[in-house]
Design an enzyme around this catalytic site. Structure first.
Site, short mmCIF file in Angstrom:
data_model
loop_
_atom_site.label_atom_id
_atom_site.label_comp_id
_atom_site.label_asym_id
_atom_site.label_seq_id
_atom_site.Cartn_x
_atom_site.Cartn_y
_atom_site.Cartn_z
N ARG A 82 1.01 -1.16 0.12
CA ARG A 82 -0.06 -0.05 -0.09
C ARG A 82 0.82 1.19 -0.02
O ARG A 82 0.49 2.30 -0.63
CB ARG A 82 -0.82 0.09 1.30
N ASP A 96 -14.54 -3.22 8.13
CA ASP A 96 -15.43 -4.39 8.34
C ASP A 96 -16.21 -3.82 9.53
O ASP A 96 -15.79 -3.01 10.31
CB ASP A 96 -14.99 -5.73 8.44
N1 HPA Z 1 -9.24 -6.62 14.54
C1 HPA Z 1 -8.31 -5.87 14.49
N2 HPA Z 1 -7.65 -5.17 13.60
C2 HPA Z 1 -8.32 -5.03 12.48
C3 HPA Z 1 -9.53 -5.53 12.26
C4 HPA Z 1 -10.11 -6.35 13.37
O1 HPA Z 1 -11.71 -6.76 13.57
N3 HPA Z 1 -10.17 -5.16 11.28
C5 HPA Z 1 -9.23 -4.20 10.58
N4 HPA Z 1 -8.04 -4.49 11.38
#
Ligand code: HPA
Length: 236
Positions: A25, A205
């Site tokens: 990235r 997410d």
């Molecule tokens: N937990 C820890 N780090 C992260 C998460 C998660 O659910 N999603 C993106 N980075």
């Protein structure tokens, strides 16, 4: 001069460094948003680049995943290369209904289940917080340009696949917005070393809804974040 983890010459990094977790990235950001780019680190494939953004020097380098990795690179950048401002640009899991998937999030404070800050701070609890100046400037720029951002606390965990089933509920109860794996250590190091640090996250997410970011948002998120950070810190 080189350090155990960075082979760059003195002066190879700009005072402002963007720090994504993923070195690819970092390469994507350097290639797509910077000009006159030079790759200044390849050790362990943790790529670092220096270039210019609208004429101003900027570096971008991967931190790796998790606090120990980030601390190695950031300590060397600050102590050996004179870096003054570090902005982590990354992703987090949302733990709040206030932070939707794809939303931007400025972390003003960071809690953690890690012991790294207690080790650093002689066993006391540290109020790990962002640089007020960086936070203010990015937030102000976002407001002025009608870019929606959330501001709140992030939780930095040592264990992605945690067995602690009650953690999510606790984070909700304490009004955390997101969970990731780096910011608490970055903020503590900044407090100790006297440099400016900020984390700008995109929720990739949602832990309450079992939802992930769309391909469209995943593609556009870095552009939005990089331009927000660089325009606010270099030109506003
Ligand atoms: N937990 C820890 N780090 C992260 C998460 C998660 O659910 N999603 C993106 N980075």
């Amino acid at each position: 001069m080189s350090t155990p983890h960075i082979e760059a010459e003195p002066g190879a990094f700009a005072e402002l460094v963007l720090l994504p977790g993923d070195p690819l990235r970092a390469e994507h950001i350097a290639t797509n948003y910077l000009s006159d780019v030079v790759r200044v680190n390849t050790v362990r494939n943790m790529y670092g680049f220096t270039g210019t953004y609208k004429g101003q020097p900027v570096s971008v380098m991967g931190s790796g995943m998790g606090m120990p990795s980030l601390l190695i690179y950031t300590t060397e950048l600050v102590q050996q290369y004179g870096v003054k401002r570090v902005v982590r640009v990354g992703t987090c899991g949302s733990v709040s209904n206030k932070l939707g998937v794809g939303d931007l999030f400025l972390a003003n404070a960071a809690g953690t289940d890690s012991n790294v800050n207690r080790i650093r701070f002689q066993g006391y609890d540290l109020g790990a917080c962002a640089s007020f100046e960086l936070l203010y400037r990015v937030y102000h720029h976002a407001l002025k340009n009608a870019i929606p951002v959330q501001v709140g606390s992030v939780f930095s965990t040592d264990i992605f696949y945690t067995a602690d089933a009650s953690l999510l509920e606790t984070l909700q109860r304490f009004n955390f917005l997101g969970i990731e794996m780096e910011s608490a250590a970055l903020y503590a190091l900044a407090m100790q070393e006297g440099f400016e640090a900020l984390t700008v996250l995109t929720a990739s997410d949602h832990l309450l809804h079992d939802e992930s970011v769309s391909a469209e948002v995943r593609k556009n998120a870095p552009e939005r974040t990089v331009r927000l950070v660089l325009d606010s810190l270099l030109f506003d």
